[in-house]
Design a protein around this motif. Structure first.
Motif, PDB file in Angstrom:
ATOM      1  N   GLN A  10       0.864  -1.185   0.000  1.00  0.00           N
ATOM      2  CA  GLN A  10       0.000   0.000   0.000  1.00  0.00           C
ATOM      3  C   GLN A  10       0.896   1.228   0.000  1.00  0.00           C
ATOM      4  O   GLN A  10       1.482   1.586   1.024  1.00  0.00           O
ATOM      5  CB  GLN A  10      -0.920   0.006   1.228  1.00  0.00           C
ATOM      6  CG  GLN A  10      -1.878  -1.170   1.311  1.00  0.00           C
ATOM      7  CD  GLN A  10      -3.064  -1.044   0.363  1.00  0.00           C
ATOM      8  OE1 GLN A  10      -3.208  -0.062  -0.357  1.00  0.00           O
ATOM      9  NE2 GLN A  10      -3.930  -2.053   0.352  1.00  0.00           N
ATOM     10  N   THR A  14      -1.939   6.068  -0.699  1.00  0.00           N
ATOM     11  CA  THR A  14      -3.205   5.394  -0.425  1.00  0.00           C
ATOM     12  C   THR A  14      -3.819   5.877   0.882  1.00  0.00           C
ATOM     13  O   THR A  14      -3.130   6.366   1.788  1.00  0.00           O
ATOM     14  CB  THR A  14      -3.013   3.867  -0.330  1.00  0.00           C
ATOM     15  OG1 THR A  14      -2.096   3.579   0.729  1.00  0.00           O
ATOM     16  CG2 THR A  14      -2.486   3.298  -1.645  1.00  0.00           C
ATOM     17  N   THR A  16      -5.008   3.794   2.945  1.00  0.00           N
ATOM     18  CA  THR A  16      -4.522   2.800   3.907  1.00  0.00           C
ATOM     19  C   THR A  16      -3.263   3.281   4.599  1.00  0.00           C
ATOM     20  O   THR A  16      -3.107   3.124   5.825  1.00  0.00           O
ATOM     21  CB  THR A  16      -4.257   1.459   3.205  1.00  0.00           C
ATOM     22  OG1 THR A  16      -5.510   0.910   2.785  1.00  0.00           O
ATOM     23  CG2 THR A  16      -3.562   0.476   4.124  1.00  0.00           C
ATOM     24  N   TRP A  17      -2.333   3.872   3.837  1.00  0.00           N
ATOM     25  CA  TRP A  17      -1.096   4.376   4.449  1.00  0.00           C
ATOM     26  C   TRP A  17      -1.434   5.418   5.518  1.00  0.00           C
ATOM     27  O   TRP A  17      -0.891   5.382   6.620  1.00  0.00           O
ATOM     28  CB  TRP A  17      -0.198   4.986   3.376  1.00  0.00           C
ATOM     29  CG  TRP A  17       1.161   5.376   3.879  1.00  0.00           C
ATOM     30  CD1 TRP A  17       1.475   6.456   4.663  1.00  0.00           C
ATOM     31  CD2 TRP A  17       2.390   4.679   3.654  1.00  0.00           C
ATOM     32  NE1 TRP A  17       2.816   6.483   4.936  1.00  0.00           N
ATOM     33  CE2 TRP A  17       3.407   5.412   4.325  1.00  0.00           C
ATOM     34  CE3 TRP A  17       2.733   3.524   2.952  1.00  0.00           C
ATOM     35  CZ2 TRP A  17       4.752   5.013   4.308  1.00  0.00           C
ATOM     36  CZ3 TRP A  17       4.072   3.144   2.928  1.00  0.00           C
ATOM     37  CH2 TRP A  17       5.053   3.875   3.595  1.00  0.00           C
ATOM     38  N   HIS A  20      -2.981   3.491   8.615  1.00  0.00           N
ATOM     39  CA  HIS A  20      -2.157   2.499   9.293  1.00  0.00           C
ATOM     40  C   HIS A  20      -0.855   3.061   9.845  1.00  0.00           C
ATOM     41  O   HIS A  20      -0.242   2.440  10.723  1.00  0.00           O
ATOM     42  CB  HIS A  20      -1.869   1.320   8.359  1.00  0.00           C
ATOM     43  CG  HIS A  20      -3.066   0.465   8.109  1.00  0.00           C
ATOM     44  ND1 HIS A  20      -3.010  -0.699   7.369  1.00  0.00           N
ATOM     45  CD2 HIS A  20      -4.356   0.583   8.511  1.00  0.00           C
ATOM     46  CE1 HIS A  20      -4.221  -1.239   7.312  1.00  0.00           C
ATOM     47  NE2 HIS A  20      -5.046  -0.471   8.005  1.00  0.00           N
ATOM     48  N   THR A  71       0.721  -3.901   4.525  1.00  0.00           N
ATOM     49  CA  THR A  71       0.645  -2.470   4.230  1.00  0.00           C
ATOM     50  C   THR A  71       1.994  -1.959   3.765  1.00  0.00           C
ATOM     51  O   THR A  71       2.158  -1.516   2.637  1.00  0.00           O
ATOM     52  CB  THR A  71       0.197  -1.669   5.475  1.00  0.00           C
ATOM     53  OG1 THR A  71      -1.052  -2.143   5.942  1.00  0.00           O
ATOM     54  CG2 THR A  71       0.074  -0.179   5.136  1.00  0.00           C
ATOM     55  N   TYR A 141     -10.372   3.692   1.710  1.00  0.00           N
ATOM     56  CA  TYR A 141      -9.670   2.834   2.670  1.00  0.00           C
ATOM     57  C   TYR A 141     -10.299   1.446   2.714  1.00  0.00           C
ATOM     58  O   TYR A 141      -9.602   0.430   2.624  1.00  0.00           O
ATOM     59  CB  TYR A 141      -9.694   3.468   4.062  1.00  0.00           C
ATOM     60  CG  TYR A 141      -9.199   2.533   5.145  1.00  0.00           C
ATOM     61  CD1 TYR A 141      -7.842   2.258   5.282  1.00  0.00           C
ATOM     62  CD2 TYR A 141     -10.092   1.892   6.006  1.00  0.00           C
ATOM     63  CE1 TYR A 141      -7.391   1.372   6.254  1.00  0.00           C
ATOM     64  CE2 TYR A 141      -9.645   1.008   6.985  1.00  0.00           C
ATOM     65  CZ  TYR A 141      -8.291   0.755   7.100  1.00  0.00           C
ATOM     66  OH  TYR A 141      -7.843  -0.128   8.051  1.00  0.00           O
ATOM     67  N   GLU A 144      -9.579  -0.465  -0.408  1.00  0.00           N
ATOM     68  CA  GLU A 144      -8.197  -0.951  -0.424  1.00  0.00           C
ATOM     69  C   GLU A 144      -8.002  -2.148   0.511  1.00  0.00           C
ATOM     70  O   GLU A 144      -7.185  -3.031   0.238  1.00  0.00           O
ATOM     71  CB  GLU A 144      -7.247   0.184  -0.011  1.00  0.00           C
ATOM     72  CG  GLU A 144      -7.135   1.298  -1.043  1.00  0.00           C
ATOM     73  CD  GLU A 144      -6.516   2.574  -0.499  1.00  0.00           C
ATOM     74  OE1 GLU A 144      -6.440   3.566  -1.252  1.00  0.00           O
ATOM     75  OE2 GLU A 144      -6.111   2.590   0.688  1.00  0.00           O
ATOM     76  N   GLN A 145      -8.765  -2.175   1.598  1.00  0.00           N
ATOM     77  CA  GLN A 145      -8.626  -3.267   2.556  1.00  0.00           C
ATOM     78  C   GLN A 145      -9.193  -4.589   2.043  1.00  0.00           C
ATOM     79  O   GLN A 145      -8.953  -5.644   2.635  1.00  0.00           O
ATOM     80  CB  GLN A 145      -9.269  -2.886   3.885  1.00  0.00           C
ATOM     81  CG  GLN A 145      -8.452  -1.898   4.680  1.00  0.00           C
ATOM     82  CD  GLN A 145      -7.012  -2.375   4.846  1.00  0.00           C
ATOM     83  OE1 GLN A 145      -6.744  -3.365   5.523  1.00  0.00           O
ATOM     84  NE2 GLN A 145      -6.082  -1.688   4.201  1.00  0.00           N
ATOM     85  N   SER A 148      -6.235  -6.664   1.553  1.00  0.00           N
ATOM     86  CA  SER A 148      -5.732  -7.284   2.788  1.00  0.00           C
ATOM     87  C   SER A 148      -6.530  -8.536   3.133  1.00  0.00           C
ATOM     88  O   SER A 148      -5.976  -9.531   3.612  1.00  0.00           O
ATOM     89  CB  SER A 148      -5.808  -6.287   3.943  1.00  0.00           C
ATOM     90  OG  SER A 148      -4.981  -5.168   3.704  1.00  0.00           O
TER      91      SER A 148
END
Length: 305
Positions: A10, A14, A16-17, A20, A71, A141, A144-145, A148
């Protein structure tokens, strides 16, 4: 030259960054464990197949390692930990005392519950603590997950990818939730945990941990707190102020100091990520957290994002 997607799962551009790398993740992680415990089968799976009772903080650190690798790790590192997790889950079973039946730990329903409780907690806590994400970024987010979720064996299309889809999921899941003895004991452990051996020197400071555990509990959705009924209610504004203060204090810690809370393998993975990003032209002088500032990206990276 390798693309940014070959360097980290990620990238810094993103959503996510942003979530997280934020230190509010510690509250979100414990909140997620408390929320996960409300699913009877998921909770019994943890209870019967791990040492959670002896080392609940260790489970949090292992979760942090997994989240970190999917991530900030390389695609190869994420694939490797995904294979490891799926292999472990494949061999484990859950005995249900209510029905006498046996269930697989890698049952998609259970995997989905754990995923949704976890990522929704990260997102909700980060936003409430002051991370300025718009609803559009929050949707990004969750979308994007989905990637994961595939590392534990779920199909991306089966995973909520927006705020609305996540709300719908919890509305459907709530009738199946209840406070089992294991769930009640889990909350007690998380309010007063046993520290792992390498952190036992912190035991004299354990009374200072309780406010943190209480903050995690009080950040749960109202319906979850009502189910548990462990602590008295606190005004929402007070909880929000406490979350913001926690986030500001934790985000002020230098990255090397903060990262001591992780397992050695996690720290090594993060160091490798810094080296790869630095070699790709990112300014890692302020660590991975500094890369939330696009001015620290190489020329053209912001435009590509």
């Amino acid at each position: 030259m390798a693309s940014i997607e070959d360097i980290v799962v990620q990238p810094p551009h993103t959503a996510t960054w942003l979530v997280h790398i934020d230190r509010s993740m510690w509250v979100g992680g414990v909140r997620g464990l408390m929320l996960q415990a409300l699913h009877p089968l998921a909770m019994r799976g943890v209870w019967q197949n791990s040492n959670f009772q002896e080392d609940p903080f260790g489970r949090l650190r292992r979760t942090a390692d997994f989240v970190g690798r999917v991530t900030f790790g390389s695609p190869d590192e994420a694939d490797e930990i995904g294979r490891r997790v799926r292999s472990i889950h494949r061999s484990l079973r859950i005995n249900d005392p209510d029905t006498g039946g046996t269930h697989r730990v890698d049952d998609p329903e259970l995997l989905l519950w754990v995923h949704c409780a976890e990522v929704s907690s990260y997102l909700a806590v980060a936003r409430r603590a002051g991370l300025g994400l718009t609803d559009r970024q929050a949707d990004r987010y969750l979308a994007e997950q989905r990637r994961s979720a595939t590392y534990v064996g779920l199909h991306a299309e089966d995973v909520p990818g927006s705020l609305a889809e996540m709300d719908d999921y919890f509305a459907r899941a709530r009738p199946r939730l209840k406070v089992t003895p294991e769930a009640a004991e889990t909350v007690r452990f998380l309010l007063w945990p046993r520290l792992p051996a390498e952190l036992r020197m912190l035991n004299p400071g354990k009374p200072a941990y309780f406010p943190f555990g209480a903050l995690c509990y009080l950040s749960l959705p109202r319906w979850a707190r009502q189910m548990y009924g462990v602590l008295p209610e606190v005004p929402a504004g007070t909880v929000t102020a406490a979350l913001r203060a926690f986030r500001l204090g934790m985000n002020a810690l230098p990255e090397p100091v903060h990262d001591r809370a992780f397992m050695p393998a996690t720290r090594a993975m993060l160091d490798a990520s810094r080296r790869r990003l630095g070699a790709a032209g990112y300014d890692v002088g302020k660590g991975l957290k500094g890369l939330t500032d696009p001015r620290r990206w190489p020329a053209g990276a912001a435009k590509a994002a």
